[in-house]
Design a protein around this motif. Structure first.
Motif, short mmCIF file in Angstrom:
data_model
loop_
_atom_site.label_atom_id
_atom_site.label_comp_id
_atom_site.label_asym_id
_atom_site.label_seq_id
_atom_site.Cartn_x
_atom_site.Cartn_y
_atom_site.Cartn_z
N LYS A 130 19.59 25.16 28.43
CA LYS A 130 18.13 25.71 28.64
C LYS A 130 17.77 25.95 30.27
CE LYS A 130 16.38 24.17 24.82
NZ LYS A 130 15.42 25.20 23.99
N ALA A 131 18.67 25.61 31.06
CA ALA A 131 18.59 26.25 32.34
C ALA A 131 19.15 27.71 32.37
CB ALA A 131 19.60 25.33 33.37
N LYS A 132 19.96 28.08 31.77
CA LYS A 132 20.29 29.71 31.45
C LYS A 132 19.32 30.30 31.18
CE LYS A 132 25.52 28.86 31.56
NZ LYS A 132 26.45 28.94 30.47
N THR A 133 18.58 29.73 30.19
CA THR A 133 17.41 30.47 29.37
C THR A 133 16.27 30.83 30.47
OG1 THR A 133 17.87 29.70 27.22
CG2 THR A 133 15.51 30.32 27.78
N PHE A 134 16.18 29.67 31.18
CA PHE A 134 14.92 29.87 32.26
C PHE A 134 15.34 30.86 33.36
CE2 PHE A 134 13.92 28.17 36.56
CZ PHE A 134 12.65 28.48 36.66
N ILE A 135 16.39 30.83 33.73
CA ILE A 135 16.80 31.50 35.01
C ILE A 135 16.64 32.98 34.50
CG2 ILE A 135 18.81 32.36 36.49
CD1 ILE A 135 17.58 29.96 37.61
N LYS A 136 17.34 33.30 33.27
CA LYS A 136 17.29 34.65 32.59
C LYS A 136 15.93 35.18 32.50
CE LYS A 136 18.91 37.06 28.53
NZ LYS A 136 17.81 37.57 27.92
N SER A 137 14.99 34.23 31.89
CA SER A 137 13.60 34.74 31.83
C SER A 137 12.91 34.89 33.38
CB SER A 137 12.76 33.67 31.22
OG SER A 137 13.24 33.47 29.93
N TYR A 138 13.27 34.15 34.14
CA TYR A 138 12.73 34.34 35.73
C TYR A 138 13.15 35.69 36.19
CZ TYR A 138 12.22 33.67 40.57
OH TYR A 138 11.75 33.76 41.98
N LYS A 139 14.43 35.96 36.09
CA LYS A 139 14.96 37.19 36.60
C LYS A 139 14.28 38.35 35.81
CE LYS A 139 19.53 35.51 37.99
NZ LYS A 139 21.05 35.45 38.06
N GLU A 140 14.23 38.20 34.72
CA GLU A 140 13.35 39.40 33.71
C GLU A 140 11.90 39.57 34.32
OE1 GLU A 140 13.95 37.99 29.81
OE2 GLU A 140 15.97 38.91 29.30
N GLU A 141 11.41 38.52 34.63
CA GLU A 141 9.79 38.68 35.01
C GLU A 141 9.71 39.23 36.47
OE1 GLU A 141 7.38 38.85 32.91
OE2 GLU A 141 8.70 38.25 31.30
N GLU A 142 10.88 38.78 37.29
CA GLU A 142 10.71 38.97 38.67
C GLU A 142 11.06 40.58 38.70
OE1 GLU A 142 10.72 36.90 41.84
OE2 GLU A 142 9.21 36.80 40.43
N LYS A 143 11.93 41.18 37.90
CA LYS A 143 12.50 42.52 37.90
C LYS A 143 11.09 43.58 37.41
CE LYS A 143 15.69 45.84 35.92
NZ LYS A 143 16.80 46.03 35.00
N LYS A 144 10.24 43.03 36.43
CA LYS A 144 8.95 43.62 36.20
C LYS A 144 8.05 43.57 37.19
CE LYS A 144 9.31 42.39 31.44
NZ LYS A 144 8.68 41.36 30.28
N LEU A 145 7.95 42.39 38.04
CA LEU A 145 6.89 42.35 38.99
C LEU A 145 7.47 43.14 40.10
CD1 LEU A 145 4.58 40.90 40.55
CD2 LEU A 145 6.04 38.96 41.31
N SER A 146 8.72 43.22 40.65
CA SER A 146 8.83 44.07 41.61
C SER A 146 8.69 45.73 41.62
CB SER A 146 10.54 43.87 41.74
OG SER A 146 11.30 44.57 40.69
N GLN A 147 8.39 46.03 40.31
CA GLN A 147 7.82 47.39 40.11
C GLN A 147 6.66 47.86 40.76
OE1 GLN A 147 8.04 47.89 35.80
NE2 GLN A 147 10.25 47.86 35.67
#
Length: 255
Positions: A130-147
């Motif tokens: 579950k922690a891996k799922t959370f971190i993966k989602s976090y990185k994906e959303e941060e990448k979108k935000l960084s744009q």
């Protein structure tokens, strides 16, 4: 050797299954219980536990700072989850009734992941997954935000009188920093800042969280002001991902 490994696995599984009556004293920890698929084991939480929706239906034991200790004991929990926002006296009193208490200090994104691991493993042996799922989602959303935010000077505000913000050593500060932006609040945790400080650092984006009030100084700044609800982003739990999604949607809107 194989027999020993099987024995250890079965022992851990049995230990996790022993906890069937859990009480949460924190909205963030309530989120984690549900995120790890253990919502049915949660018998009560605080009146501030509103995420996910199922959390609202649980028995309420009062607030975060002043929970009803008599009610907690009467519910006969086999585990209580507490956080750094809870009073030490509350935790010590619960322990006197021989009720196990797990306490967490959650300040950063990694702290959230670590709490997911511990609670997930304690209640259902799925913490790492579950922690891996959370971190993966976090990185994906941060990448979108960084744009939309990368390279920008950003100020996060969740109180305007006084002006209260979050430094880099907080999960809110990390969200800004990890998206490639500059948090003008700098290092530190939560702090008050002056209008002079804001004028000096000239933010490009001001993010107002859970406040409908404006400070007159904002009108004199060449900054984009956006407002988002604090329902998700103000709590250091796994549903913070929804808060980042909301932030990305608002920041990336064209003027």
């Amino acid at each position: 050797m194989k027999t020993l490994i099987v024995f250890l696995i079965l022992s851990v599984t049995a230990w996790a299954q022993n906890f069937q009556r859990v009480i949460s004293l924190s909205p963030a920890l309530t989120e984690i219980v549900f995120f790890t698929g253990n919502g049915k084991k949660l018998i009560a939480d605080t009146r501030y536990c509103t995420v996910p929706k199922e959390a609202e239906k649980k028995e309420k034991i009062g607030g975060i700072i002043n929970p009803n200790l008599e009610k907690i004991v009467s519910l006969h929990p086999d585990l209580v989850l507490a956080m750094n926002g809870n009073q030490k006296s509350t935790i010590e009193t619960i322990k006197k009734f021989k009720i196990p208490v797990m306490t967490f200090k959650i300040t950063t994104i990694q702290d959230i992941a670590d709490a997911i691991v511990k609670i997930g493993n304690t209640l259902s042996n799925n913490g790492e997954e579950k922690a891996k799922t959370f971190i993966k989602s976090y990185k994906e959303e941060e990448k979108k935000l960084s744009q939309c935010i990368k390279g920008k000077k950003v100020l996060v505000i969740f109180s305007v009188n006084p002006i209260y913000t979050a430094g880099n050593q907080t999960f809110l500060g990390e969200i800004i920093k990890d998206a490639g932006a500059v948090n003008i609040a700098g290092n530190g945790t939560y702090k008050t800042i002056s209008p002079e400080f804001i004028f000096k650092h000239k933010p490009d984006i001001i993010i107002l969280i859970s406040t409908n009030n404006d400070n007159p100084i904002f009108k004199h700044l060449q900054a984009k002001s956006i407002r988002i609800n604090g329902k998700y982003i103000l709590k250091p739990g796994p549903y913070i991902i929804k808060g980042i999604e909301e932030l990305e949607e608002k920041v990336c809107q064209k003027n």
